[in-house]
Design an enzyme around this catalytic site. Structure first.
Site, PDB file in Angstrom:
ATOM      1  N   CYS A   9       0.728  -1.141   0.019  1.00  0.00           N
ATOM      2  CA  CYS A   9       0.168   0.048  -0.067  1.00  0.00           C
ATOM      3  C   CYS A   9       0.752   1.277   0.027  1.00  0.00           C
ATOM      4  CB  CYS A   9      -1.033  -0.152   1.389  1.00  0.00           C
ATOM      5  SG  CYS A   9      -1.785   1.510   1.637  1.00  0.00           S
TER       6      CYS A   9
ATOM      7  N   CYS B  11      -0.040   3.886   2.604  1.00  0.00           N
ATOM      8  CA  CYS B  11       0.409   3.424   4.014  1.00  0.00           C
ATOM      9  C   CYS B  11       1.919   3.632   4.184  1.00  0.00           C
ATOM     10  CB  CYS B  11       0.225   1.850   4.028  1.00  0.00           C
ATOM     11  SG  CYS B  11      -1.582   1.203   3.920  1.00  0.00           S
TER      12      CYS B  11
END
Length: 109
Positions: A34, A37
């Site tokens: 991600c 993230c």
């Protein structure tokens, strides 16, 4: 839990570390693949140091810990859940600026 550093939580220790924890605990639901993230990871590391003794920051890898992710209805990552004395009090979905996350932290201290 140790303060000033980020702790890893899993399906197996989530209740012990977060639900039974005291004070304000931020749980970052994330995954290796991600991009957003990875963008907020350094922000959370900075907050862990800046707010040492006031908050605990925990990370939960959603790919490795599907039970906790399902339990809290995590559909998008990153998602940060705020728990105060074991009760969920806030949720942030998506990458946010450090100032926005810090404002939310201050609201719940």
């Amino acid at each position: 839990m140790a303060s000033g550093k980020i702790v890893e939580v899993t399906d197996h220790n989530f209740d012990e570390q977060v639900i039974k924890g005291t004070g304000l605990i931020l749980v970052d639901f994330w995954a290796e693949w991600c991009g957003p993230c990875r963008m907020i990871a350094p922000i959370l590391e900075e907050l862990a140091v800046e707010c040492e003794g006031q908050i605990t920051i925990a990370k939960l890898n959603v790919d490795e810990n599907r039970q906790a992710s399902a339990r809290f209805g995590i559909r998008s990552i990153p998602t940060i859940l705020f728990f105060k004395d074991g009760v969920q009090v806030e949720q942030i979905v998506g990458a946010m600026a450090k100032s926005a996350i810090k404002t939310k932290v201050q609201q719940h201290l």
